[in-house]
Design an enzyme around this catalytic site. Structure first.
Site, PDB file in Angstrom:
ATOM      1  N   LYS A  36      -7.911  45.694  14.841  1.00 52.21           N
ATOM      2  CA  LYS A  36      -7.256  44.583  15.477  1.00 52.21           C
ATOM      3  C   LYS A  36      -8.436  43.186  15.156  1.00 52.21           C
ATOM      4  CE  LYS A  36      -6.940  42.810  19.506  1.00 52.21           C
ATOM      5  NZ  LYS A  36      -6.710  42.714  21.025  1.00 52.21           N
TER       6      LYS A  36
ATOM      7  N   ASP B 180      -1.526  42.487  18.354  1.00 54.79           N
ATOM      8  CA  ASP B 180      -1.943  42.689  19.607  1.00 54.79           C
ATOM      9  C   ASP B 180      -0.701  42.678  20.568  1.00 54.79           C
ATOM     10  OD1 ASP B 180      -0.301  40.084  19.453  1.00 54.79           O
ATOM     11  OD2 ASP B 180      -1.861  38.789  20.510  1.00 54.79           O
TER      12      ASP B 180
END
Ligand code: SF4
Length: 251
Positions: free
Chosen positions: A145, A163
Site C-alpha cells: 500500500k 486502504d
C-alpha cells in the site's frame, strides 16, 4: 490513511443479493462509468498527505498507519524541517523523533521504522528512494500500500492504493468480494487501464471519506447511486443522507 480491517465486512444488501451477477463486459463498463462519474465529482482528488519529495511522502505514508492524514500533516512540518535526507533519519536520536511524532500513535514502532528506513536507503540505495515496487517493499515499514502511494504520487508510476476506503468501496461496487488487499488490487486493476490506477485510488478514497462511509453511507446523497449495486446500504432519504456527508478537507 487507515489500513483495511475486518470491521469493514458487511452483509450484502438485499437489493444486491436479488440481482444476477453482471457479465464481465457489463462489470467493466459499469466500473469505468463509475470512475468517470467520480472524476467529475472530485476533479481535484489527490493524496491528502503533504509532501514535497519522494522521501517525505514515504515517511508521511509510514506515519499514516492507523491514523488520519490530518494528524500526520500536523507533525510533518517539524519532522521534515529537522530530517531532510535518508542519512538524517539513519543517524537520528530516537527520543527526538518519538517526541515529534508521538501524536500519530504507535510512535515507538514508527520511529524504529523511520530510523531503519534511513539506514536501508543509505546502505542499499545510495540514500535515494527506489522507484520499483520490488525494492520499496524491502524497506522497513513499507508494504504494497505504501509502495503504491509513493510510486503513484512521487514517481508517476501507476499504482492502486488499497486502504480501508478503497477496499470497502470496491466491494460495494461489486468489483471484488475479497478482503485481501493484494487480491483487491489485482481484481480491481484488471477492470481499468493502468493509466487510471492512481487517480482511481484517490477518487475512491475521497468518496469513501466524504460519502460512502463504513457505517452509514450517504446513499441518498451519492453521485454514483444510480450505478451502485449496494445502493440502500445506507439511508436513501435525501435529507437524512445529506446530513451524513462530510465535506472535508481531511488534511
Ligand atoms: S450508493 Fe451508497 S453504497 Fe453505493 S457508493 Fe453511494 S453511498 Fe456508497
Amino acid at each position: 490513511m487507515t489500513a483495511p480491517s475486518a470491521r469493514d465486512a458487511e452483509p450484502v444488501p438485499a437489493a444486491r443479493r436479488a440481482r444476477p451477477e453482471p457479465s464481465r463486459t457489463a462489470l467493466v463498463r459499469r466500473a469505468r462509468r463509475i470512475n468517470r462519474e467520480l472524476a467529475d465529482l472530485y476533479p481535484d482528488a489527490h493524496t491528502e498527505l503533504n509532501f514535497s519529495t519522494p522521501l517525505e511522502l514515504l515517511v508521511a505514508t509510514i506515519l499514516s498507519a492507523q491514523t488520519t492524514d490530518k494528524g500526520v500533516n500536523q507533525v510533518t512540518p517539524v519532522l521534515f524541517a529537522r530530517y531532510r535526507t535518508a542519512a538524517d533519519y539513519a543517524g537520528a536520536d530516537r527520543g527526538e523523533i518519538e517526541k515529534i511524532i508521538v501524536t500519530t500513535g504507535f510512535f515507538r514502532a514508527k520511529t524504529t521504522a523511520l530510523i531503519g528506513l534511513g539506514q536501508a536507503l543509505c546502505d542499499r540505495f545510495g540514500g535515494d528512494v527506489p522507484r520499483r515496487m520490488k525494492d520499496l517493499v524491502t524497506l522497513p515499514g513499507v508494504g504494497r500500500k505504501t509502495a503504491n502511494v509513493v510510486l503513484g504520487n512521487a514517481f508517476g508510476v501507476p499504482g492502486i492504493t488499497v486502504d480501508t476506503h478503497f477496499g470497502r468501496l470496491a466491494r460495494r461496487f461489486g468489483w471484488t468480494r475479497s478482503d485481501d488487499p493484494v487480491k483487491v488490487e489485482q481484481e480491481v486493476g484488471a477492470l481499468f487501464p493502468r493509466s487510471e490506477w492512481t487517480m482511481l485510488s484517490h477518487r475512491l478514497i475521497w468518496h469513501g471519506r466524504r460519502v460512502c462511509h463504513s457505517r452509514r453511507p450517504a446513499c441518498g446523497a451519492c453521485g454514483v447511486a444510480n450505478l451502485c449495486p449496494s445502493y440502500g446500504t445506507g439511508p436513501t432519504d435525501p435529507v437524512v443522507a445529506a446530513r451524513l456527508v462530510k465535506p472535508g478537507p481531511f488534511s
